[in-house]
Design a protein around this motif. Structure first.
Motif, PDB file in Angstrom:
ATOM      1  N   GLY A  52      -3.602  -3.155  -2.381  1.00  0.00           N
ATOM      2  CA  GLY A  52      -2.741  -2.633  -3.398  1.00  0.00           C
ATOM      3  C   GLY A  52      -2.507  -3.536  -4.092  1.00  0.00           C
ATOM      4  O   GLY A  52      -3.253  -5.074  -4.390  1.00  0.00           O
ATOM      5  N   LYS A  53      -1.466  -4.370  -4.595  1.00  0.00           N
ATOM      6  CA  LYS A  53      -0.680  -4.674  -5.634  1.00  0.00           C
ATOM      7  C   LYS A  53      -0.349  -6.406  -5.583  1.00  0.00           C
ATOM      8  O   LYS A  53      -0.729  -7.394  -6.086  1.00  0.00           O
ATOM      9  N   GLY A  54      -0.496  -6.815  -4.005  1.00  0.00           N
ATOM     10  CA  GLY A  54      -0.668  -8.196  -3.276  1.00  0.00           C
ATOM     11  C   GLY A  54       1.249  -8.218  -3.592  1.00  0.00           C
ATOM     12  O   GLY A  54       1.700  -8.000  -4.289  1.00  0.00           O
ATOM     13  N   ILE A  55       1.119  -9.301  -3.100  1.00  0.00           N
ATOM     14  CA  ILE A  55       2.610 -10.673  -2.504  1.00  0.00           C
ATOM     15  C   ILE A  55       2.501 -11.789  -3.812  1.00  0.00           C
ATOM     16  O   ILE A  55       0.969 -12.442  -2.990  1.00  0.00           O
ATOM     17  N   ALA A  56       3.125 -12.068  -4.127  1.00  0.00           N
ATOM     18  CA  ALA A  56       2.944 -13.994  -4.334  1.00  0.00           C
ATOM     19  C   ALA A  56       3.777 -14.338  -3.467  1.00  0.00           C
ATOM     20  O   ALA A  56       4.344 -13.958  -2.895  1.00  0.00           O
ATOM     21  N   GLN A  57       2.841 -15.544  -3.884  1.00  0.00           N
ATOM     22  CA  GLN A  57       2.531 -16.831  -2.348  1.00  0.00           C
ATOM     23  C   GLN A  57       3.770 -17.336  -2.209  1.00  0.00           C
ATOM     24  O   GLN A  57       4.852 -16.869  -0.672  1.00  0.00           O
ATOM     25  N   ARG A  58       4.911 -17.347  -3.336  1.00  0.00           N
ATOM     26  CA  ARG A  58       6.400 -17.547  -3.080  1.00  0.00           C
ATOM     27  C   ARG A  58       7.296 -16.645  -2.431  1.00  0.00           C
ATOM     28  O   ARG A  58       7.851 -17.162  -1.650  1.00  0.00           O
ATOM     29  N   ASP A  59       6.807 -15.651  -2.354  1.00  0.00           N
ATOM     30  CA  ASP A  59       7.673 -14.351  -1.963  1.00  0.00           C
ATOM     31  C   ASP A  59       6.836 -14.233  -0.229  1.00  0.00           C
ATOM     32  O   ASP A  59       7.972 -14.119   0.590  1.00  0.00           O
ATOM     33  N   LEU A  60       5.764 -14.567  -0.327  1.00  0.00           N
ATOM     34  CA  LEU A  60       5.302 -14.294   1.091  1.00  0.00           C
ATOM     35  C   LEU A  60       5.959 -15.018   2.587  1.00  0.00           C
ATOM     36  O   LEU A  60       6.325 -13.240   3.490  1.00  0.00           O
ATOM     37  N   ALA A  61       6.765 -15.422   2.005  1.00  0.00           N
ATOM     38  CA  ALA A  61       7.687 -16.289   3.939  1.00  0.00           C
ATOM     39  C   ALA A  61       9.007 -15.365   3.468  1.00  0.00           C
ATOM     40  O   ALA A  61       9.185 -15.552   5.011  1.00  0.00           O
ATOM     41  N   ARG A  62       8.984 -14.714   2.618  1.00  0.00           N
ATOM     42  CA  ARG A  62      10.104 -14.523   2.990  1.00  0.00           C
ATOM     43  C   ARG A  62      10.030 -12.558   2.753  1.00  0.00           C
ATOM     44  O   ARG A  62      11.135 -11.678   3.414  1.00  0.00           O
ATOM     45  N   ILE A  63       9.620 -11.654   2.807  1.00  0.00           N
ATOM     46  CA  ILE A  63       9.416 -10.713   2.726  1.00  0.00           C
ATOM     47  C   ILE A  63       9.422 -10.427   4.226  1.00  0.00           C
ATOM     48  O   ILE A  63      10.227  -9.129   4.246  1.00  0.00           O
ATOM     49  N   PHE A  64       9.684 -10.882   5.356  1.00  0.00           N
ATOM     50  CA  PHE A  64      10.053 -10.530   6.211  1.00  0.00           C
ATOM     51  C   PHE A  64      12.025 -10.592   6.660  1.00  0.00           C
ATOM     52  O   PHE A  64      11.809 -10.194   7.616  1.00  0.00           O
ATOM     53  N   ASP A  65      12.265 -11.338   5.896  1.00  0.00           N
ATOM     54  CA  ASP A  65      13.764 -11.136   5.975  1.00  0.00           C
ATOM     55  C   ASP A  65      14.110  -9.708   5.838  1.00  0.00           C
ATOM     56  O   ASP A  65      13.517  -8.508   4.566  1.00  0.00           O
ATOM     57  N   THR A 123      10.638  -8.630  -3.123  1.00  0.00           N
ATOM     58  CA  THR A 123      10.391  -9.146  -4.131  1.00  0.00           C
ATOM     59  C   THR A 123      11.162  -8.559  -5.591  1.00  0.00           C
ATOM     60  O   THR A 123      10.643  -7.471  -5.571  1.00  0.00           O
ATOM     61  N   ASP A 124      10.932  -9.646  -6.522  1.00  0.00           N
ATOM     62  CA  ASP A 124      11.142  -8.531  -7.692  1.00  0.00           C
ATOM     63  C   ASP A 124      10.326  -7.116  -8.344  1.00  0.00           C
ATOM     64  O   ASP A 124      10.399  -6.820  -9.174  1.00  0.00           O
ATOM     65  N   ALA A 125       8.862  -7.549  -8.131  1.00  0.00           N
ATOM     66  CA  ALA A 125       8.033  -6.975  -8.268  1.00  0.00           C
ATOM     67  C   ALA A 125       8.761  -5.581  -8.047  1.00  0.00           C
ATOM     68  O   ALA A 125       8.229  -4.644  -8.594  1.00  0.00           O
ATOM     69  N   SER A 126       8.891  -5.477  -6.719  1.00  0.00           N
ATOM     70  CA  SER A 126       8.691  -4.336  -6.274  1.00  0.00           C
ATOM     71  C   SER A 126      10.688  -4.305  -6.387  1.00  0.00           C
ATOM     72  O   SER A 126      10.739  -2.371  -6.586  1.00  0.00           O
ATOM     73  N   ARG A 127      11.234  -4.992  -6.583  1.00  0.00           N
ATOM     74  CA  ARG A 127      12.650  -4.149  -7.298  1.00  0.00           C
ATOM     75  C   ARG A 127      12.731  -3.491  -8.360  1.00  0.00           C
ATOM     76  O   ARG A 127      13.755  -2.661  -8.604  1.00  0.00           O
ATOM     77  N   ASN A 128      11.960  -4.033  -9.067  1.00  0.00           N
ATOM     78  CA  ASN A 128      11.616  -3.421 -10.142  1.00  0.00           C
ATOM     79  C   ASN A 128      11.138  -2.746 -10.869  1.00  0.00           C
ATOM     80  O   ASN A 128      11.113  -2.005 -11.640  1.00  0.00           O
ATOM     81  N   SER A 129      10.524  -2.005  -9.946  1.00  0.00           N
ATOM     82  CA  SER A 129       9.265  -0.694  -9.797  1.00  0.00           C
ATOM     83  C   SER A 129      10.433   0.051  -9.741  1.00  0.00           C
ATOM     84  O   SER A 129      11.272  -0.030  -8.795  1.00  0.00           O
ATOM     85  N   ARG A 130       8.640   1.274  -9.631  1.00  0.00           N
ATOM     86  CA  ARG A 130       9.679   2.964  -9.172  1.00  0.00           C
ATOM     87  C   ARG A 130      10.109   3.137  -7.512  1.00  0.00           C
ATOM     88  O   ARG A 130      10.558   3.600  -7.126  1.00  0.00           O
ATOM     89  N   VAL A 131       8.962   2.435  -6.851  1.00  0.00           N
ATOM     90  CA  VAL A 131       9.075   2.904  -5.801  1.00  0.00           C
ATOM     91  C   VAL A 131       9.999   1.952  -5.315  1.00  0.00           C
ATOM     92  O   VAL A 131      11.059   1.176  -5.688  1.00  0.00           O
ATOM     93  N   GLY A 132      11.528   2.782  -4.368  1.00  0.00           N
ATOM     94  CA  GLY A 132      12.702   2.629  -4.011  1.00  0.00           C
ATOM     95  C   GLY A 132      12.442   1.887  -2.395  1.00  0.00           C
ATOM     96  O   GLY A 132      10.855   1.543  -1.757  1.00  0.00           O
TER      97      GLY A 132
END
Ligand code: ADP
Ligand code: MG
Length: 376
Positions: free
Chosen positions: A298-311, A316-325
């Motif tokens: 899929g679209k992948g995750i930026a390096q800087r976000d990687l450590a925080r996705i489990f919080d 990520t900003d990318a998914s916040r701004n995207s259509r997917v809820g």
């Protein structure tokens, strides 16, 4: 702070008591001797006798009072000033002010110990006050996140419902589309509420795990079969590779572990941006653990976000701004479940190329089997 700092109150009182008794005696004796030496030789002995005893008693009582006062002041001073500081500290704590330090250094060990305990109490109180503050902040964030995430589908539902009421949906096809959209949005809300409920239950340990001894290959094999049907319907390829021996066991809660796997897979589906979508699930044997890898393209995750996705609530900003809820809770549930299994979870990703989520679970090695003599 030394345990042995200061003198014990008992010792101090002993010394003070000795002083109160000895000093007057010694001093009175001394004065008496001096007085006798300087007394006029012709002084009638009888006069001297009665006079001297009176003087001795007066002097003795005077000195007694003086030494008592000195001893009392000596002890009082060592107790009173630290007590005053402790009183001030207690007032501060009562008023909710915890930002001070208590250093009531006294020469009395008990008082020192009390000050130390007091200081420790202050630190503990401060810690728990800070924790509470942090918790409050988190729940405020939670509420604002939830309201935001619930508002989005509700706005859509209202809009489409209004379209139906106003007759904007004029054709049967349009009406059908509106109704379906309403249904889907209501579904989104349902999912979000489910996730929230599960998260809060997991977080407050209100989901009791039912751990059981599971065969790794069988368990994940079944999991994959369930997933395959769902993914096929969405035109997503699924590659499953199992390198774990058939007889390897683990201790796990089948239902919760499934939830963790499903959350990871649903992200892989949700953040997919390639027409040829493929999800690969690999099972590896890494010594005492088995490692599960779920890779998507899929679209992948930026390096800087990687450590925080489990919080929790992190998106990520990318998914916040995207259509997917989404709520940003999915992966925090995964982490909680895996950690409750004494495992670990992490991720690697390349933006634009895909993401891999890894987790490890400890193998279960049954204790030495009892040797059963074979039939002869
Ligand atoms: N497979 C993935 N591909 C790309 N981004 C992902 C993937 N999995 C997770 N993420 C990112 O991590 C964030 C957190 O995931 P998650 O906790 O499941 O929340 P949610 O899916 O509700 O947004 C997502 O918002 C997304 O930005
Ligand atoms: Mg998710």
């Amino acid at each position: 702070m030394g345990e042995e700092q200061g003198m014990r109150l008992k010792n101090r009182i002993r010394i003070a008591f000795t002083l109160v008794v000895l000093v007057p005696l010694v001093l009175t004796g001394l004065i008496f001797v001096l007085f006798l030496q300087h007394a006029e030789p012709m002084y009638p002995v009888a006069m001297l006798r009665s006079d001297i005893w009176f003087t001795v008693i007066v002097v003795f009582v005077g000195i007694l009072i003086l030494t008592s006062v000195i001893a009392a002041v000596w002890i009082y001073h060592q107790i009173a000033s630290p007590l005053a500081e402790l009183k001030w500290a207690a007032r501060n704590i009562r008023d909710g002010n915890l930002d001070f330090t208590i250093d009531a250094m006294s020469n009395i060990r008990e008082v020192n110990e009390l000050s130390e305990d007091f200081e420790e109490m202050r630190l503990r109180l401060k810690e728990s006050a800070e924790e509470k503050l942090e918790g409050d902040k988190e729940s405020k964030e939670l509420i604002s996140n939830i309201s935001h995430d619930l508002r989005t589908p509700i706005t859509a539902i209202k809009g489409y419902a209004l379209g139906l009421i106003d007759g904007v949906a004029s054709t049967p096809e349009k009406r059908d589309h509106y109704i379906h959209t309403i249904y889907n949005k209501a579904n989104d809300m349902d999912k979000l509420i489910d996730e929230l409920t599960i998260y809060s239950r997991l977080d407050t340990n209100r989901i009791p795990y039912t751990f059981a001894q599971l065969n790794v290959s069988d368990y994940f094999g079944d999991c994959i079969e369930d997933l395959r049907v769902d993914l096929q319907a969405q035109d997503i390829g699924l590659v499953y590779q199992n390198d774990v021996a058939d007889d390897v066991l683990m201790i796990a809660d089948a239902e919760q572990l499934k939830r963790a796997v499903n959350n990871v897979i649903s992200n892989a589906v949700k953040y997919m941006d390639k027409p040829a979508a493929v999800i690969q699930v690999r099972l590896k044997d890494v010594g005492d653990f088995i490692q599960v890898e779920i890779e998507d393209n899929g679209k992948g995750i930026a390096q800087r976000d990687l450590a925080r996705i489990f919080d929790r609530f992190y998106r990520t900003d990318a998914s916040r701004n995207s259509r997917v809820g989404g709520s940003g809770i999915g992966l925090s549930i995964v982490r909680k479940i895996i950690e409750d299994h004494e495992g670990k979870v992490w991720a690697t990703s390349r933006e634009g190329a895909g993401t891999t989520i890894y987790f490890v679970l400890r193998k279960y090695i049954p204790s030495e089997e009892v040797f059963a003599p074979e039939d002869v």
